[in-house]
Design a protein around this motif. Structure first.
Motif: not given
Length: 213
Positions: A39, A42-43, A46, A49-50, A53
């Motif tokens: 986890w 995964l965080f 993420a 990625w964010a 953006q």
């Protein structure tokens, strides 16, 4: 006739009790650790990625500006004016209770005023001593103040990202400069307050042969 009881010497030997502890099962702890690592990864993915953006452009810019060193020289914010021709009026008395916290750069009304740095527009407003004014947060979180404008650049608004040379407005005489020759009041504020920006303007002019923008 009954058999006699066996003597202690004839009793069968008794096996000693084992003192070995049972082996501990680490499977639950291992599974919990693997879940945590999964986890967390995964965080982190993420978040990475964010962060990259387009909708995170402004937070990225703020972080970059905060981490960047303050500039050691600044280009002239008013078109057609040489830094060597700007009088050093920083600290001059203004009324009975304040001092001049910047420099006045005189130019014909309507002369373009441009950002001296990369930055984030944090204020576009009209009122008070500065009249029509623009505030830009630049490198090192210094705030650059452009005041007495006659008008703002088209579509300029709070939250815009600007580069050196981007238009902010035009020279005027709004605010408490009403009736004086048109000029830009330019000030720079660090975490401990205002400081004289003219040495930085002159340093840039010296590096570039004092060429006017």
């Amino acid at each position: 006739m009954p058999e006699p009881d066996p003597t202690p010497e004839s009793a069968p030997p008794v096996a000693p009790k084992s003192t070995r502890k049972p082996r501990r099962d680490y499977t639950p702890q291992l599974r919990a650790t693997l879940r945590f690592v999964f986890w967390a990864a995964l965080f982190a993915a993420a978040g990475y990625w964010a962060w990259h953006q387009p909708f995170m452009a402004k937070p990225r810019a703020i972080a970059a500006l905060s981490a960047a060193p303050a500039p050691e020289s600044l280009p002239m914010p008013v078109d057609g004016v040489r830094a060597s021709r700007v009088a050093d009026t920083y600290g001059a008395p203004r009324g009975s209770d304040r001092q001049h916290e910047g420099v006045d750069i005189f130019a014909p009304r309507g002369t373009p005023v441009r950002s001296t740095t990369d930055g984030l527009v944090v204020g576009v407003r009209e009122g008070g001593l500065g009249g029509k004014q623009v505030w830009v947060m630049g490198p090192g979180r210094q705030r650059h103040y452009y005041a007495h404008l006659d008008g703002f650049a088209d579509l300029l608004e709070v939250g815009d990202l600007v580069r050196p040379g981007d238009a902010l407005g035009v020279v005027g005489d709004t605010g408490n400069a009403r009736g004086t020759p048109p000029h830009l009041h330019y000030g720079v504020y660090a975490s401990d307050g205002a400081f004289d920006p003219l040495p930085l303007l002159r340093a840039h002019g010296a590096d570039n042969g004092d060429a006017a923008r």
